[in-house]
Design a protein around this motif. Structure first.
Motif, PDB file in Angstrom:
ATOM      1  N   MET A  19       0.819  -1.210   0.000  1.00  0.00           N
ATOM      2  CA  MET A  19       0.000   0.000   0.000  1.00  0.00           C
ATOM      3  C   MET A  19       0.859   1.269   0.000  1.00  0.00           C
ATOM      4  O   MET A  19       0.520   2.271  -0.616  1.00  0.00           O
ATOM      5  N   ILE A  20       1.973   1.195   0.696  1.00  0.00           N
ATOM      6  CA  ILE A  20       2.864   2.363   0.750  1.00  0.00           C
ATOM      7  C   ILE A  20       3.418   2.667  -0.640  1.00  0.00           C
ATOM      8  O   ILE A  20       3.428   3.809  -1.103  1.00  0.00           O
ATOM      9  N   ILE A  21       3.848   1.616  -1.321  1.00  0.00           N
ATOM     10  CA  ILE A  21       4.362   1.834  -2.681  1.00  0.00           C
ATOM     11  C   ILE A  21       3.235   2.331  -3.579  1.00  0.00           C
ATOM     12  O   ILE A  21       3.410   3.216  -4.417  1.00  0.00           O
ATOM     13  N   GLY A  22       2.039   1.763  -3.363  1.00  0.00           N
ATOM     14  CA  GLY A  22       0.879   2.221  -4.145  1.00  0.00           C
ATOM     15  C   GLY A  22       0.631   3.696  -3.927  1.00  0.00           C
ATOM     16  O   GLY A  22       0.393   4.452  -4.880  1.00  0.00           O
ATOM     17  N   TRP A  23       0.695   4.116  -2.693  1.00  0.00           N
ATOM     18  CA  TRP A  23       0.499   5.535  -2.351  1.00  0.00           C
ATOM     19  C   TRP A  23       1.496   6.401  -3.118  1.00  0.00           C
ATOM     20  O   TRP A  23       1.156   7.403  -3.713  1.00  0.00           O
TER      21      TRP A  23
END
Ligand SMILES: NC(=O)c1ccc[n+]([C@@H]2O[C@H](COP(=O)([O-])OP(=O)(O)OC[C@H]3O[C@@H](n4cnc5c(N)ncnc54)[C@H](O)[C@@H]3O)[C@@H](O)[C@H]2O)c1
Lengths: 167, 470
Positions: A19-23
Motif C-alpha cells: 500500500m505504501i508503494i501504491g500511495w
C-alpha cells in the motif's frame, strides 16, 4: 524451508509495504495530472548512458512525447490504485517494475555519470528506484493481494481455484 | 490466529472476512484522497492569493490591457503581468488563432479575465473601446505597423525589442509616439532590472569602482538547436500565412532567421547587450566593424548570420572605450553576460542571476572595504593561485596579482521582464518615467542594426551623431 508460513504480522507488513508503494505511485501520477503541464521532456533530455540517444529522440518528437507523458501519468495512477487496493496486483506490480526500470535506465547512477538535476542523496549503482523496484519484485512473487486486496474477492467471484500462495 | 495462510480464496462463497480484507485498501485510498485534496486545496489557495493580490482584482483604477502577438515571448510577458496588480486584460490578438491565441485566452480565463480574441489587429482596434495599453510581441517586421496603429488609436504601447527590423520603421514609431503624446516603451528589459540599475547608478556612477573604463565586452552563446517546429494539426492555412507576410509554416515559426522579417541572432540577442554598452558607457558608439556568416546552418533557411563578432568604438568623456561582442548559436557554454574593464576594476554582469561580480585591481584601486561594510558589495573572495598546483613550478613574472572578487550585493528573483512592465504601467499611471522610451530604443536600434551592414560591407562603418536622432 519448504513450509515456511508467515505470521499475521508478517503478512500485514507485506500488505502495508504494497500500500505504501501504491500511495507513492498514485501521488506521483496525481500530482503530475493536477499540475496540468507536466512533461517528461527535461527528464528524458538528461538521459545518460547507452540509451541516452533513444530517450532524447523520444523527447524530441512532440507527438510521441505527448503519448509518453500520458502513459506515464496514467500508468502511475493505475499502478498506484492497483497496489493500494490489491486489484490486478500482479499486473500492477509488473507495470511498476517496468516503469521504474525505464526511469533507472534513463538516468542510471553509474560511475562517471553526472547529472545536472541534483539528487537528494548519494548513490552508486543502487538508488531508491532500485529499492522500490526490488520491493515490487517481492510483491509480484508473494501474493499479498490474497491476504488483503480486491483480488481476493475477484478470485472468488471468478471461481478460479487459486494457487496456494504460501506453500 | 497467529499462524495463518491467505487461503481464504478457495472457491467458496465470499464471506465477511473476504469482504473486509478484500477491501482493506479502501480506507487507505480514503486517507490518500484526503491528503491529496488537502495538498491540492493548499496549492489552489496559494495560487488564488497570487491572483487576488494581482491581476484579476476588479477596480476603477485598473488599466485595461490588450495583447498583440502571444507567441513565446508574449507568453513570457503575460505570465509576468499576471503577477502585477491592477491590470485587467480585455483582448488578445494573434494570427495563429488555432493555437497561440487560444492558449493565451485560456490562460487568461483561468485567472478570471474574460477576453475577446482577434486574428486581425485592425479588428481589435475597431471593436475594443476603453483600452489603455497594448503589449506588442509580434515578429520584428510587424512592430512598426502595429505600434503606430495602436498609438494612433490612443493606446500606450509596450513593444518588444528589436524596435523594428528597419530604421525607417523605428523612426515612424518614434514620430508616432511624439505626435500622439502616448507612451512607447521598448522591451530592453535590462533597463529596469534592479541589479543593472544598481550597478549603473551606484557602482559605476556614484562610486566609480572601475576607474577609467577602457574596454567592454559581451557575448551570448547558445547551443545548436533544430529549427522550431509546430504541431501539424494546428497548421495555419497558406492563404492566411501569405496575408501576414509569411510564405510557409517554417518561415512563420523561424522568422528570426529571415531577412526582411527579423535580424538574426545579433539583433535578437545582441540588441539587449549592445544596448547595455551604450547605457553603461553613457554614449552611443562612434563606429563598428564586424565579421559574420552562416557557417553552421543551412543558409537557405538561415538567411541571417548564425555567428557574428563585432567591435565597437565609443568616445566617452573620459576617453575611448573599445567593445567586442560575440553571438554564436552553435555552443551554449559560458552563456551570456556583459563585461566592463577599467584601470581599477572589472565588472561582469548578466541577466542570469548567477553572474554578477566586480573585481578589484589591487595595484590601482583603493580599498573597497567601506562598500562591503555599507552592503554594496559582497565580501572579497580572494582568487589565489593554488600552492599545490604542481603543474607549474613558479609564478610567471609577467602575471600580475589576481584581483579580489566581490559579488554584487543585490539579488533579484522576479521574472526578468516584470520590472520593465511595471515601469511601463507606472508610467501610464503617471507615477514614473519610462526606462526605455522610444528615442532610447531607437538609438539602440541604430547601433545594433549597423552590425549586419558592417558584416556585408567588410569594413569599419562610422555613425554620425545625427543618425541617432529622429
Ligand atoms: N525581451 C526579450 O527578452 C525577448 C525574448 C524573446 C523574444 N522577444 C521579442 O518578442 C517578439 C516575439 O518573439 P517570439 O519569440 O515570441 O516569436 P514567436 O514567433 O514565438 O511569436 C510571435 C507571435 O506573433 C504572432 N503574429 C505574427 N504576425 C502577427 C500579426 N501580424 N498580427 C498578430 N499576431 C501576429 C504569431 O502568431 C506568434 O504567436 C520579437 O520581437 C522578439 O524579438 C523579446
Amino acid at each position: 524451508m519448504k513450509n515456511i508460513q508467515l505470521s499475521r504480522i508478517q503478512w500485514i507488513s507485506l500488505v502495508a509495504l504494497r500500500m505504501i508503494i501504491g500511495w507513492h505511485f498514485l501521488y506521483e501520477g496525481v500530482a503530475k495530472l493536477l499540475k496540468g503541464n507536466w512533461s517528461a521532456y527535461g527528464f528524458l533530455m538528461e538521459s545518460k548512458w547507452i540509451f541516452a540517444d533513444l530517450f532524447r529522440w523520444m523527447a524530441g518528437q512532440p507527438a510521441l512525447l505527448e503519448v509518453v507523458n500520458a502513459a506515464n501519468i496514467w500508468g502511475l495512477i493505475l499502478i498506484g490504485l492497483g497496489l493500494m487496493l490489491g486489484a490486478f496486483t500482479r499486473l500492477a506490480a509488473a507495470g511498476g517494475i517496468l516503469l521504474i526500470a525505464l526511469y533507472y535506465l534513463c538516468n542510471p547512477p553509474f560511475v562517471g555519470l553526472f547529472y545536472s538535476i541534483p539528487a537528494e542523496g548519494n548513490y552508486i549503482f543502487i538508488n531508491k528506484n532500485i529499492v522500490e523496484l526490488a520491493a515490487l519484485v517481492v510483491l509480484l512473487l508473494i501474493p499479498t493481494q490474497q491476504m488483503a486486496g480486491v483480488d481476493r474477492i475477484l478470485a472468488k467471484l471468478l471461481k478460479k481455484s487459486p494457487r496456494n500462495p504460501a506453500s | 490466529m497467529s499462524e495463518e495462510k491467505p487461503k481464504a480464496t478457495c472457491g467458496k462463497k465470499i464471506d465477511r472476512r473476504d469482504f473486509l480484507q478484500g477491501l482493506a485498501g479502501v480506507p487507505v485510498l480514503g486517507a490518500f484522497a484526503l491528503a491529496a485534496l488537502k495538498q491540492e486545496s493548499y496549492r489552489r489557495s496559494r495560487k488564488a492569493q497570487a491572483v487576488a493580490s494581482g491581476a484579476a482584482q476588479g477596480g476603477a483604477a485598473d488599466l485595461n490591457v490588450a495583447l498583440l502577438g502571444v507567441g513565446a515571448q508574449g507568453d513570457v510577458l503575460l505570465n509576468s503581468m499576471l503577477k502585477i496588480p491592477g491590470l485587467r486584460f480585455r483582448a488578445v490578438c494573434d494570427i495563429w488563432s488555432e493555437y497561440n491565441l487560444r492558449r493565451a485566452a485560456n490562460l487568461l480565463k483561468k485567472y478570471g479575465h474574460e477576453v475577446n480574441s482577434y486574428e486581425d489587429y485592425r479588428d481589435m482596434l475597431d471593436k475594443e473601446t476603453g483600452l489603455d495599453a497594448v503589449i506588442i510581441a509580434t515578429p520584428d517586421f510587424w512592430h512598426a505597423e502595429h505600434t503606430v496603429a495602436c498609438l494612433q488609436a490612443g493606446l500606450h504601447v509596450y513593444c518588444e525589442k528589436e524596435m523594428s527590423n528597419t530604421l525607417e520603421g523605428a523612426r515612424r514609431m518614434v514620430q508616432a509616439a511624439r505626435a500622439t503624446g502616448k507612451l512607447l516603451q521598448i522591451g530592453h528589459q535590462r533597463r529596469s532590472n534592479p541589479r543593472y540599475i544598481f550597478t549603473h547608478d551606484v557602482l559605476l556612477r556614484e562610486l566609480n569602482l572601475l576607474g577609467r573604463m577602457v574596454t567592454a565586452g559581451g557575448q551570448w552563446n547558445r547551443s545548436a538547436a533544430p529549427d522550431l517546429g509546430w504541431p501539424k494539426k494546428y497548421e495555419i492555412p497558406a492563404g492566411r500565412l501569405r496575408q501576414y507576410g509569411f510564405n510557409s509554416m517554417h518561415q512563420f515559426t523561424n522568422w528570426r532567421w529571415y531577412k526582411n522579417l527579423g535580424g538574426g541572432p545579433i539583433v535578437d540577442l545582441g540588441s539587449h547587450q549592445i544596448d547595455v554598452f551604450s547605457w553603461f558607457l553613457g554614449v552611443n558608439p562612434k563606429s563598428v566593424m564586424a565579421s559574420g556568416g552562416t557557417d553552421y546552418y543551412d543558409p537557405a533557411t538561415h538567411e541571417w548570420y548564425d555567428t557574428v563578432l563585432a567591435i565597437y568604438e565609443y568616445e566617452t568623456p573620459r576617453g575611448t572605450v573599445r567593445a567586442h561582442y560575440k553571438t554564436q548559436t552553435t555552443n551554449g557554454s559560458l552563456g551570456y553576460y556583459e563585461q566592463f574593464m577599467g584601470d581599477q576594476g572589472t565588472l561582469v554582469l548578466s541577466e542570469s542571476s548567477q553572474i554578477g561580480a566586480v573585481y578589484r585591481e589591487k595595484t590601482r584601486a583603493g580599498s573597497w572595504d567601506e562598500w562591503v561594510r555599507k552592503g554594496y558589495l559582497g565580501e572579497p573572495k580572494i582568487i589565489e593561485t593554488r600552492a599545490d598546483d604542481t603543474a607549474r613550478d613558479s609564478l610567471d613574472v609577467r602575471e600580475t596579482i589576481s584581483p579580489d572578487e566581490h559579488k554584487i550585493a543585490l539579488s533579484f528573483f522576479d521574472p526578468y521582464h516584470k520590472p520593465h512592465l511595471e515601469n511601463f504601467f507606472n508610467a501610464v499611471r503617471g507615477h514614473a518615467t519610462l526606462n526605455c522610451p522610444a528615442q532610447t530604443g531607437y538609438e539602440s536600434a541604430v547601433a545594433v542594426l549597423k552590425v549586419n551592414e558592417a558584416v556585408e560591407a567588410k569594413r569599419t562603418l562610422y555613425f554620425t551623431p545625427e543618425e541617432f536622432h529622429v
